[in-house]
Design a protein around this motif. Structure first.
Motif, PDB file in Angstrom:
ATOM      1  N   HIS A 162      44.720 -88.324 -47.678  1.00 42.06           N
ATOM      2  CA  HIS A 162      45.212 -88.885 -46.417  1.00 42.06           C
ATOM      3  C   HIS A 162      46.235 -90.012 -46.644  1.00 42.06           C
ATOM      4  O   HIS A 162      46.735 -90.577 -45.674  1.00 42.06           O
ATOM      5  CB  HIS A 162      44.051 -89.422 -45.576  1.00 42.06           C
ATOM      6  N   LEU A 163      46.542 -90.327 -47.904  1.00 44.07           N
ATOM      7  CA  LEU A 163      47.462 -91.421 -48.201  1.00 44.07           C
ATOM      8  C   LEU A 163      48.876 -90.886 -48.461  1.00 44.07           C
ATOM      9  O   LEU A 163      49.058 -89.943 -49.237  1.00 44.07           O
ATOM     10  CB  LEU A 163      46.980 -92.199 -49.431  1.00 44.07           C
ATOM     11  N   SER A 164      49.864 -91.491 -47.816  1.00 43.84           N
ATOM     12  CA  SER A 164      51.253 -91.042 -47.984  1.00 43.84           C
ATOM     13  C   SER A 164      51.723 -91.232 -49.419  1.00 43.84           C
ATOM     14  O   SER A 164      52.481 -90.417 -49.954  1.00 43.84           O
ATOM     15  CB  SER A 164      52.172 -91.799 -47.015  1.00 43.84           C
ATOM     16  N   GLU A 165      51.285 -92.307 -50.072  1.00 39.64           N
ATOM     17  CA  GLU A 165      51.693 -92.554 -51.463  1.00 39.64           C
ATOM     18  C   GLU A 165      51.187 -91.443 -52.377  1.00 39.64           C
ATOM     19  O   GLU A 165      51.884 -91.027 -53.315  1.00 39.64           O
ATOM     20  CB  GLU A 165      51.173 -93.909 -51.946  1.00 39.64           C
ATOM     21  N   PHE A 166      49.984 -90.933 -52.107  1.00 39.90           N
ATOM     22  CA  PHE A 166      49.428 -89.845 -52.902  1.00 39.90           C
ATOM     23  C   PHE A 166      50.309 -88.600 -52.772  1.00 39.90           C
ATOM     24  O   PHE A 166      50.602 -87.924 -53.755  1.00 39.90           O
ATOM     25  CB  PHE A 166      48.003 -89.546 -52.451  1.00 39.90           C
ATOM     26  N   HIS A 167      50.740 -88.305 -51.552  1.00 43.33           N
ATOM     27  CA  HIS A 167      51.597 -87.136 -51.318  1.00 43.33           C
ATOM     28  C   HIS A 167      52.928 -87.281 -52.059  1.00 43.33           C
ATOM     29  O   HIS A 167      53.465 -86.292 -52.574  1.00 43.33           O
ATOM     30  CB  HIS A 167      51.841 -86.952 -49.824  1.00 43.33           C
ATOM     31  N   GLN A 168      53.470 -88.490 -52.114  1.00 50.54           N
ATOM     32  CA  GLN A 168      54.726 -88.717 -52.831  1.00 50.54           C
ATOM     33  C   GLN A 168      54.564 -88.454 -54.321  1.00 50.54           C
ATOM     34  O   GLN A 168      55.429 -87.849 -54.962  1.00 50.54           O
ATOM     35  CB  GLN A 168      55.193 -90.157 -52.595  1.00 50.54           C
ATOM     36  N   LEU A 169      53.419 -88.883 -54.875  1.00 54.62           N
ATOM     37  CA  LEU A 169      53.158 -88.649 -56.293  1.00 54.62           C
ATOM     38  C   LEU A 169      52.936 -87.164 -56.578  1.00 54.62           C
ATOM     39  O   LEU A 169      53.354 -86.656 -57.626  1.00 54.62           O
ATOM     40  CB  LEU A 169      51.935 -89.459 -56.744  1.00 54.62           C
ATOM     41  N   VAL A 170      52.286 -86.464 -55.652  1.00 54.63           N
ATOM     42  CA  VAL A 170      52.052 -85.022 -55.818  1.00 54.63           C
ATOM     43  C   VAL A 170      53.390 -84.282 -55.857  1.00 54.63           C
ATOM     44  O   VAL A 170      53.586 -83.353 -56.652  1.00 54.63           O
ATOM     45  CB  VAL A 170      51.159 -84.483 -54.683  1.00 54.63           C
ATOM     46  N   LYS A 171      54.327 -84.679 -55.000  1.00 50.15           N
ATOM     47  CA  LYS A 171      55.659 -84.060 -55.009  1.00 50.15           C
ATOM     48  C   LYS A 171      56.361 -84.317 -56.339  1.00 50.15           C
ATOM     49  O   LYS A 171      57.081 -83.454 -56.851  1.00 50.15           O
ATOM     50  CB  LYS A 171      56.492 -84.611 -53.854  1.00 50.15           C
ATOM     51  N   LEU A 172      56.130 -85.494 -56.902  1.00 50.62           N
ATOM     52  CA  LEU A 172      56.768 -85.862 -58.161  1.00 50.62           C
ATOM     53  C   LEU A 172      56.313 -84.962 -59.301  1.00 50.62           C
ATOM     54  O   LEU A 172      57.103 -84.589 -60.180  1.00 50.62           O
ATOM     55  CB  LEU A 172      56.450 -87.326 -58.489  1.00 50.62           C
TER      56      LEU A 172
END
Length: 413
Positions: A256-266
């Motif tokens: 549910h964290l936006s920062e987690f989603h950014q890292l997953v995209k990375l």
């Protein structure tokens, strides 16, 4: 273990909830009273930590659906049943004469009301009925009861909405509230407490993540450190990659964290999770999920659970993919066609989701997320073993070769 339940309802409903649970030491209630059901979503944004949420009815629950999607605790609502309606009618009849044809009533489900009339053998006698829809307007509901009273001064209004009761009372119109029945309330709160306990047991399960760092760029190498923090994980470097040991609950929180989603995209396509009864099985399932993603060239984020079911962590509405076959029919197909369990699972969901039983290679390619050539190879394996049939051709253009049309020939339900 005590369970804290957040109660959303009118001031009176919240007070009754306190009264109903005062002898239940294992339940703590946290009250969130509102004036009208439409205020529930705003109140949810002030929600304090709790184990579960109980709404007084379907109206505040439905209004809060969008907000609830980001709240990781179970939420239910108290359904209006025959007991509530019968108790209300009985209470009124004990204090005054009650003629159903001189009643206006609003209910959440007209069928429930009709069940009561059938049970009491009311015959053809019916009140004026207003069924509460998700988008009902408070003013329209007040006007419904007010008009009934204007046309017949002997009319009695019965409402399921506390704000309507207050408005009609201020206008001097005879009105009664639906009675919240203790037994129905306790059954519902017991159910949500059980759901909360089950969810706690699920979220505390062992989970593992694996990050394949062999193809990561130099600037991506340190992303695992922040991932470890967000996942509340113990991090280990191994031959297979970087391992994260954590729990299902920590993963669900991180998603549910936006920062987690950014890292997953990375690290797209290089991270997967697994759960199991032991650390070893959780790690093995995470590795299986990662191999699936790399084989299928799927850059999503997946978790393989102890039942060998693959779940998308980014698209909760997506269907589950089976990475093992336990149905006898599918086991037979796997043996004869050499198709993987993941492909067979997708073929089954494809057969269930199609509006027509007939399909082309393009249709299958779109569903599987593969090229047309790969879909054609899959179809060829099915045709060879008679698990699919060619049923015709279609010509969508004046030029070019016609496309074959197929049907699956095995159970998909």
């Amino acid at each position: 273990m005590r369970t804290k339940v957040a109660i959303f309802g009118s001031e009176e409903f919240c007070q009754r909830a306190m009264h109903f649970t005062e002898q239940r030491s294992e339940i703590i209630v946290d009250l969130y009273p509102y004036s009208v059901p439409s205020e529930a979503p705003a109140l949810l944004k002030k929600l304090l930590p709790c184990d579960a949420i109980l709404f007084s009815g379907s109206l505040p629950y439905v209004a809060s659906t969008a907000v609830l999607a980001s709240i990781p605790v179970p939420a239910v609502y108290l359904k209006q049943d025959e007991t509530e309606i019968t108790t209300t009618l009985l209470s009124i009849s004990l204090h005054q004469s009650l003629d159903l044809e001189k009643v206006s009533i609003d209910v959440r489900d007209r069928n429930v009301l009709e069940n009561v009339f059938d049970d009491i053998k009311a015959g053809e006698k019916r009140p004026l009925i207003y069924q509460l829809e998700e988008d009902y307007e408070l003013e329209d509901l007040v006007q419904f009861h007010a008009t009934a009273y204007t046309e017949n001064p002997d009319n009695i209004a019965i409402t399921s909405v506390h704000a309507v009761y207050d408005r009609l009372s201020a206008l001097g119109i005879p009105v009664h509230k639906m009675i919240s029945v203790k037994s129905s309330f306790l059954k519902t709160i017991d159910r949500v407490c059980q759901e909360a306990l089950f969810q706690k047991s699920e979220t505390s399960k062992i989970a593992a993540g694996i990050l394949d760092d062999s193809n990561l760029k130099t600037e991506e190498k340190d992303s695992y450190k922040r991932l470890s923090q967000l996942l509340q994980a113990h991090c280990i470097h191994s031959e297979e990659g970087i391992l994260f040991y954590t729990t299902l609950g920590a993963i669900q929180t991180a998603v549910h964290l936006s920062e987690f989603h950014q890292l997953v995209k990375l690290v797209s396509g290089q991270l997967a999770f697994g759960s199991g009864r032991t650390l070893t099985s959780a790690k093995e399932n995470a590795m299986s999920a990662l191999r699936y993603m790399q084989t299928e060239q799927n850059s999503g984020l997946y978790l393989l659970d102890e039942k060998k079911e693959l779940h998308s962590l980014l698209h909760s509405e997506g269907s589950t993919v089976e990475l093992r076959v336990i149905e006898p029919v599918l086991t037979e197909i796997a043996e004869k066609t050499a198709l993987s369990p993941a492909v067979l699972s997708k073929l089954a969901t494809f057969g269930q989701s199609q509006q027509s039983t007939q399909f082309t290679a393009n249709d299958l390619a779109s569903h599987l997320g593969v090229s047309r050539r790969t879909a054609e190879r899959t179809i060829k394996k099915l045709l060879t073993s008679a698990y699919a049939n060619t049923v015709g051709e279609e010509m969508t253009y004046r030029q070019g070769r016609p496309r074959a049309v197929y049907e699956l020939n095995f159970p998909v339900y």
